[in-house]
Design an enzyme around this catalytic site. Sequence first.
Site, PDB file in Angstrom:
ATOM      1  N   ALA A  98      69.997  66.854   4.471  1.00  0.00           N
ATOM      2  CA  ALA A  98      70.622  65.561   4.184  1.00  0.00           C
ATOM      3  C   ALA A  98      72.114  65.711   4.459  1.00  0.00           C
ATOM      4  CB  ALA A  98      70.376  65.198   2.731  1.00  0.00           C
ATOM      5  N   GLY A 141      66.659  68.747   3.486  1.00  0.00           N
ATOM      6  CA  GLY A 141      65.892  67.554   3.875  1.00  0.00           C
ATOM      7  C   GLY A 141      65.228  67.704   5.231  1.00  0.00           C
ATOM      8  N   GLU A 144      62.099  69.509   4.556  1.00  0.00           N
ATOM      9  CA  GLU A 144      61.219  68.565   3.851  1.00  0.00           C
ATOM     10  C   GLU A 144      60.617  67.553   4.814  1.00  0.00           C
ATOM     11  OE1 GLU A 144      64.392  67.701   1.019  1.00  0.00           O
ATOM     12  OE2 GLU A 144      63.048  68.292  -0.609  1.00  0.00           O
ATOM     13  N   GLU A 164      69.525  73.945  -1.064  1.00  0.00           N
ATOM     14  CA  GLU A 164      70.200  73.010  -1.966  1.00  0.00           C
ATOM     15  C   GLU A 164      70.854  73.704  -3.154  1.00  0.00           C
ATOM     16  OE1 GLU A 164      67.179  72.545  -0.670  1.00  0.00           O
ATOM     17  OE2 GLU A 164      66.934  70.488   0.008  1.00  0.00           O
TER      18      GLU A 164
END
Length: 290
Positions: A98, A141, A144, A164
Amino acid sequence: MASLSTLLLRGPTLLRCCPRLFAARTYAAGGDFKYIITEKKGKNNNVGLVQLNRPKALNALFQPLIEEVNQALTVFQEDPSIGAIVLTGTEKAFAAGADIKEMSDKTFQSCYSGKFLKDWDSVTQLKKPIIAAVNGYALGGGCELAMMCDIIYAGENAQFGQPEILLGTIPGAGGTQRLTRVVGKSLAMEMILTGDRISAQEAKQAGLVSKIFPVEKLVEEAVRCAEKIASNSKLVTQMAKESVNAAFETTLAEGVRLEKKLFYCTFATDDRKEGMSAFVEKRKANFKDN
Ligand code: HXC
């Protein structure tokens, strides 16, 4: 940069001098995309390719990019000629996570009451199979997003990770759940608690990816797999995908019950009849997706 309407008006000239550009930028309806490239691939043009194209930020995922991906996936989902989709990035990064710069000023209040991550898992709603072709970084992300796909192919340079924790946060788009289900508790905990990355080889050994290819061959091989999938009955393929996915969401007994129902459902299709008739008649099946 020329607008979509300008490109369309100049279509014939552009098509002659630059067919790849034309196919890439104008295929998806409404898709004058800024952060992705879409294209139809395969000998029968039955594979939808979505390439994340924000290379300067290593394809960091932010809302405008996610919206474009979702828009492109919807177009491919609704296009009856498309039987499978490939999602890829660049050679350096599938997606480095992200967008940290976009996230850095967010507050609990704005996350919780706002739209942050609302539609980031639309990939999981697709009925058509989707293959992630991962070269380079698939972090946070990005990892993911790859795990939301049905199959992961990796380039030799791929690196998977959930870093993260190093940013003082935790995975928020399914990482703690999907990674754990795929690679098991010990490796998932190690990756998520240390932020360490794993290589393509380690990811294959752990069952996260099914095949590894040289970097420059990866997308071609993913398209080849997608073509193989697209040559089967699209209807029955969706039933197979639904049934496999149930393994992640239900008990064994419920999953087996669903599988049995979907198996029976295939007997309501012309394609099941065609497939078995073709075998008996020693010819290639000609599926009509019906
Ligand atoms: C915003 C990013 C970014 C990210 C890289 N960039 N990753 N920008 N968000 N996640 C930008 C850098 O700021 C830089 O921009 C450019 O991309 C190139 O990156 P470099 O760091 O210079 O490249 P390199 O030295 O090769 O290192 C590559 C890297 C590193 C190891 C991948 O960039 C990195 O660690 N990125 C962050 C990875 C990460 O922590 N991901 C998880 C994010 S959190 P400039 O403008 O400086 O040149 C997350 C939460 C998910 O994903 C939860 C919900 C979805």
